[in-house]
Write a protein that holds these residues in place. Structure first.
Motif, short mmCIF file in Angstrom:
data_model
loop_
_atom_site.label_atom_id
_atom_site.label_comp_id
_atom_site.label_asym_id
_atom_site.label_seq_id
_atom_site.Cartn_x
_atom_site.Cartn_y
_atom_site.Cartn_z
N SER A 119 0.80 -1.22 0.00
CA SER A 119 0.00 0.00 0.00
C SER A 119 0.84 1.27 0.00
O SER A 119 0.28 2.37 -0.08
N CYS A 120 2.16 1.16 0.13
CA CYS A 120 3.01 2.34 0.17
C CYS A 120 2.98 3.08 -1.17
O CYS A 120 3.14 2.47 -2.23
N ALA A 121 2.80 4.38 -1.12
CA ALA A 121 2.95 5.20 -2.32
C ALA A 121 4.44 5.47 -2.55
O ALA A 121 5.17 5.77 -1.60
N VAL A 122 4.86 5.35 -3.78
CA VAL A 122 6.26 5.56 -4.15
C VAL A 122 6.32 6.69 -5.17
O VAL A 122 5.55 6.70 -6.14
N ALA A 123 7.21 7.66 -4.92
CA ALA A 123 7.43 8.76 -5.86
C ALA A 123 8.62 8.43 -6.74
O ALA A 123 9.66 7.97 -6.24
N LEU A 124 8.48 8.68 -8.03
CA LEU A 124 9.53 8.38 -8.99
C LEU A 124 9.82 9.59 -9.86
O LEU A 124 8.91 10.35 -10.21
N ARG A 125 11.08 9.76 -10.18
CA ARG A 125 11.50 10.78 -11.14
C ARG A 125 11.57 10.14 -12.51
O ARG A 125 12.21 9.10 -12.69
#
Length: 377
Positions: A271-277
């Protein structure tokens, strides 16, 4: 909040800088900036992020800094600076003292021709570490927080890079180690004299790097060529399930790099949101993804985004630092978009004969059982 030091150039025009780093608790950040007043001199700048509005404090010294100086924020608001003078690497803590900048020298490391770089901020916020990489070995140094200046923690076989913290105490550090022609992530126990254990072993011949780790959920973001070419994948620390390589994280003609994981999701890593470049010929923008959702949301980055920097709140708000001439110190809050139809967690795989290119489960996790790698220290 979870964030890492990102050694990338900022898109800030006249107020641009490099090396934006955020403390593990999200209170402070630091970067090296160039004076917009015409002198073009470089100096450290500290950002305070935990108040009603972010604000920046310049920390110029008695002379301009070199553009390759490293900076790291500490949990007490001071900023560690790393300066190279010939073959010596000097460290000091900077802090505001009214109109001037106070400086506390910490000592120096004589690393000879070896490359030395700061590691991401420690979870405890009071210590700082650096890697001195030589031709065949890597020295891990405690450069702030020791009793008598810089201290050698351990010396590892091979060339190490990366750096991700596996717990909230600053005890377990993951590094990517190149040894015998292969790169594998290993864990270093700082309370056991730098004892090294295997962390990733997807296949014998694959290069397995750890990009990010979240201490609350155990979620790991991994880059590996085990599927036949470099792919972005995920696993869970201590899990017996294999690393998975989602198709949605493969973009044509674009590089995808994770930079922040949502904290506080204990026992629910999917369920963790992950931010990506996301980097392509047309520029850089933001991706947001959850392992359970299997969908990559793509968002425009704010103007002046310090590309590759940001942090999550436990509530699922992504905070993106940006700097423009009109707003030289600012944060944009982006709520994580919900996935339209979250997929259920994948069932355990059926037993199958091993194949050379098929990912196999993560190696023994260092927090649940230790298998020491011989030949280190």
């Amino acid at each position: 909040m979870t964030a890492l030091a990102i050694e990338t150039a900022a898109d800030g025009g006249a107020v641009g800088g490099t090396g934006f780093a955020i403390t593990a608790n999200g209170s402070y950040a630091a970067r090296l900036v160039r004076d917009a007043g015409g002198t073009a001199a470089w100096f450290p700048e500290r950002w305070t992020l935990d108040g009603p509005e972010p604000y920046a404090v310049p920390l110029p010294g008695n002379q301009p800094e070199e553009p390759d100086a490293g900076v790291l924020p500490m949990a007490d608001g001071r900023v560690l600076i790393h300066r190279r003078v010939a073959d010596r690497h000097a460290f000091a803590l900077l802090y505001p003292t009214g109109p001037a900048t106070g400086e506390l020298p910490l000592g120096a490391v004589d690393a000879g021709p070896d490359e030395l770089t700061l590691l991401p901020p420690s979870p405890d916020g009071s210590c700082a570490y650096a890697l001195a990489v030589g031709p065949d070995s890597t020295a891990l140094w405690l450069v702030a927080g020791g009793a008598f200046g810089p201290e050698l923690v351990t010396r590892l076989k091979g060339r190490c890079s990366g750096g991700a913290w596996l717990d909230r105490t600053g005890r377990m550090l993951a590094l990517d180690r190149e040894l015998d022609g292969r790169t594998k992530a290993v864990a270093v126990d700082l309370e056991r004299g730098g004892e090294v254990t295997e962390l990733l072993q997807i296949t014998d011949d694959s290069n397995d790097r750890l990009l990010l780790a979240d201490a609350d959920s155990g979620l790991l973001l991994i880059r590996s060529d085990a599927p036949g070419h470099d792919r972005l994948g995920w696993g869970v620390l201590g899990s017996a399930l294999p690393v998975r390589f989602p198709e949605c994280l493969r973009l044509a003609d674009a590089a995808v790099t994770p930079f922040a994981i949502q904290p506080g999701q204990v026992l629910v890593p999917e369920s963790c949101a992950v931010a990506l470049r996301i980097d392509a010929a047309g520029g850089s923008w933001i991706g947001i993804w959850r392992p359970a959702g299997r969908h990559l949301h793509q968002l425009a980055a704010p103007q002046g985004w310090l590309a590759g920097a940001g942090l999550w709140t436990p509530e699922g708000v992504l905070r993106l630092p940006f700097a423009t001439p009109a707003s030289p110190c600012a944060l944009l809050d982006v709520p994580a978009p919900p996935d339209p139809a979250p997929a259920p967690p994948a069932p355990p795989p059926e037993p199958a004969p091993p194949a050379a290119a098929k990912p196999v489960p993560l190696g023994q996790a260092p927090l649940t059982g230790r298998r020491q790698v011989s030949g280190d220290r």
